[in-house]
Design a protein around this motif. Sequence first.
Motif, PDB file in Angstrom:
ATOM      1  N   ALA A   1      15.335  16.539 -18.171  1.00  0.00           N
ATOM      2  CA  ALA A   1      15.924  15.766 -17.157  1.00  0.00           C
ATOM      3  C   ALA A   1      17.369  15.823 -17.119  1.00  0.00           C
ATOM      4  O   ALA A   1      17.918  15.957 -15.922  1.00  0.00           O
ATOM      5  CB  ALA A   1      15.538  14.337 -17.413  1.00  0.00           C
ATOM      6  N   ALA A   2      18.002  16.106 -18.035  1.00  0.00           N
ATOM      7  CA  ALA A   2      19.692  16.384 -18.244  1.00  0.00           C
ATOM      8  C   ALA A   2      19.982  17.572 -17.352  1.00  0.00           C
ATOM      9  O   ALA A   2      20.854  17.556 -16.685  1.00  0.00           O
ATOM     10  CB  ALA A   2      20.096  16.345 -19.687  1.00  0.00           C
ATOM     11  N   GLU A   3      19.105  18.686 -17.866  1.00  0.00           N
ATOM     12  CA  GLU A   3      19.284  19.877 -17.294  1.00  0.00           C
ATOM     13  C   GLU A   3      19.022  20.018 -15.612  1.00  0.00           C
ATOM     14  O   GLU A   3      20.038  20.347 -14.731  1.00  0.00           O
ATOM     15  CB  GLU A   3      18.426  20.940 -17.627  1.00  0.00           C
ATOM     16  CG  GLU A   3      18.689  21.554 -19.175  1.00  0.00           C
ATOM     17  CD  GLU A   3      17.420  22.210 -19.572  1.00  0.00           C
ATOM     18  OE1 GLU A   3      16.544  22.672 -18.588  1.00  0.00           O
ATOM     19  OE2 GLU A   3      17.379  22.416 -20.726  1.00  0.00           O
ATOM     20  N   LEU A  58      14.010  15.647  -9.414  1.00  0.00           N
ATOM     21  CA  LEU A  58      12.893  14.588  -9.742  1.00  0.00           C
ATOM     22  C   LEU A  58      11.467  14.956  -9.632  1.00  0.00           C
ATOM     23  O   LEU A  58      11.097  14.716 -10.725  1.00  0.00           O
ATOM     24  CB  LEU A  58      13.140  13.458  -9.103  1.00  0.00           C
ATOM     25  CG  LEU A  58      11.957  12.266  -9.246  1.00  0.00           C
ATOM     26  CD1 LEU A  58      12.619  11.734 -10.709  1.00  0.00           C
ATOM     27  CD2 LEU A  58      12.250  11.037  -8.314  1.00  0.00           C
ATOM     28  N   LEU A  59      11.181  15.643  -8.767  1.00  0.00           N
ATOM     29  CA  LEU A  59       9.654  15.976  -8.585  1.00  0.00           C
ATOM     30  C   LEU A  59       9.421  17.153  -9.723  1.00  0.00           C
ATOM     31  O   LEU A  59       8.164  17.341 -10.443  1.00  0.00           O
ATOM     32  CB  LEU A  59       9.272  16.453  -7.370  1.00  0.00           C
ATOM     33  CG  LEU A  59       9.464  15.648  -6.112  1.00  0.00           C
ATOM     34  CD1 LEU A  59       8.972  15.914  -5.103  1.00  0.00           C
ATOM     35  CD2 LEU A  59       8.270  14.497  -6.572  1.00  0.00           C
ATOM     36  N   GLU A  60      10.470  18.087 -10.029  1.00  0.00           N
ATOM     37  CA  GLU A  60      10.199  18.972 -11.152  1.00  0.00           C
ATOM     38  C   GLU A  60       9.991  18.622 -12.407  1.00  0.00           C
ATOM     39  O   GLU A  60       9.196  18.851 -13.138  1.00  0.00           O
ATOM     40  CB  GLU A  60      11.258  20.192 -10.999  1.00  0.00           C
ATOM     41  CG  GLU A  60      10.949  21.230 -11.942  1.00  0.00           C
ATOM     42  CD  GLU A  60      11.870  22.541 -11.698  1.00  0.00           C
ATOM     43  OE1 GLU A  60      12.120  23.072 -12.762  1.00  0.00           O
ATOM     44  OE2 GLU A  60      12.743  22.473 -10.592  1.00  0.00           O
ATOM     45  N   TRP A  61      10.805  17.345 -12.609  1.00  0.00           N
ATOM     46  CA  TRP A  61      10.880  16.689 -14.091  1.00  0.00           C
ATOM     47  C   TRP A  61       9.393  16.005 -13.964  1.00  0.00           C
ATOM     48  O   TRP A  61       8.902  15.773 -15.033  1.00  0.00           O
ATOM     49  CB  TRP A  61      11.988  15.831 -14.051  1.00  0.00           C
ATOM     50  CG  TRP A  61      11.871  15.141 -15.401  1.00  0.00           C
ATOM     51  CD1 TRP A  61      12.473  15.571 -16.616  1.00  0.00           C
ATOM     52  CD2 TRP A  61      11.444  13.770 -15.656  1.00  0.00           C
ATOM     53  NE1 TRP A  61      12.212  14.783 -17.749  1.00  0.00           N
ATOM     54  CE2 TRP A  61      11.562  13.671 -17.217  1.00  0.00           C
ATOM     55  CE3 TRP A  61      10.876  12.742 -14.877  1.00  0.00           C
ATOM     56  CZ2 TRP A  61      10.980  12.358 -17.603  1.00  0.00           C
ATOM     57  CZ3 TRP A  61      10.429  11.669 -15.313  1.00  0.00           C
ATOM     58  CH2 TRP A  61      10.496  11.408 -17.239  1.00  0.00           C
ATOM     59  N   ASP A  79      15.238   6.383 -19.990  1.00  0.00           N
ATOM     60  CA  ASP A  79      16.756   6.705 -20.054  1.00  0.00           C
ATOM     61  C   ASP A  79      16.974   7.927 -19.440  1.00  0.00           C
ATOM     62  O   ASP A  79      18.029   8.225 -18.667  1.00  0.00           O
ATOM     63  CB  ASP A  79      17.347   6.478 -21.373  1.00  0.00           C
ATOM     64  CG  ASP A  79      17.304   5.031 -22.060  1.00  0.00           C
ATOM     65  OD1 ASP A  79      16.983   4.100 -21.120  1.00  0.00           O
ATOM     66  OD2 ASP A  79      17.467   4.897 -23.082  1.00  0.00           O
ATOM     67  N   ALA A  80      16.289   8.712 -19.881  1.00  0.00           N
ATOM     68  CA  ALA A  80      16.450  10.237 -19.432  1.00  0.00           C
ATOM     69  C   ALA A  80      16.295  10.313 -17.777  1.00  0.00           C
ATOM     70  O   ALA A  80      16.931  11.044 -17.324  1.00  0.00           O
ATOM     71  CB  ALA A  80      15.640  11.225 -20.031  1.00  0.00           C
ATOM     72  N   ALA A  81      15.236   9.667 -17.212  1.00  0.00           N
ATOM     73  CA  ALA A  81      14.750   9.803 -15.857  1.00  0.00           C
ATOM     74  C   ALA A  81      15.662   9.027 -14.835  1.00  0.00           C
ATOM     75  O   ALA A  81      15.782   9.189 -13.854  1.00  0.00           O
ATOM     76  CB  ALA A  81      13.460   9.474 -15.743  1.00  0.00           C
TER      77      ALA A  81
END
Length: 193
Positions: free
Chosen positions: A72-74, A85-88, A129-131
């Motif tokens: 998510a950070a990357e 967002l969709l890739e994550w 938190d990551a998203a």
Amino acid sequence: MTGQRADARRNYSRILAVAEAEVARHGSAASLEQVARTAGVGSATVRRHFPTRQALLEAVFQERIQALCRRAAELHRTEGSRAALLEWLHDLVAYAVSARGLADALTYEPPTDRPADAAPDSCGAQLADAAAPLLARTLDDGVVRPGTTFHDLLTLAVGIALATEHHAEPSVQADRLFTLAVEGLSPSPSPSP
């Protein structure tokens, strides 16, 4: 005291290794008693380290969750907020499909948009938190429906994983359902001549 600490660390590691194998075989229904027997410790020792089944599942999936958080950070640093967002979210679905029991560990009924009664370091809280930055950016850019929450995204991912876990090829079916959810039921309009 030091001997007990080293012994406790060894027990923890042994219990976790056995639990990972049991969860891989039986998903979230893995027996805590079987974990204890296979690890060669008493049930009380397992419960001292992991007071609940949820705590054990959280520990089993911690490495995968941390990888999703790093991802998510990357992705937050890339162009195209919707694509990021969709890739994550696709990565989350893929992890949940490939790791038996992960979808169950992430299932919760929130009074808010956070896992109920969850510790700040729980799998669900870490993912939330990551998203959050990815979701906030898409909302700011107006590329997702206003009011979309992390819980909505998590429910979608968990639902797809749970719905496909008994299919012959769960990852193929999960990809199909994910695409359907993202693109919608209606076919794309044909370009005007």
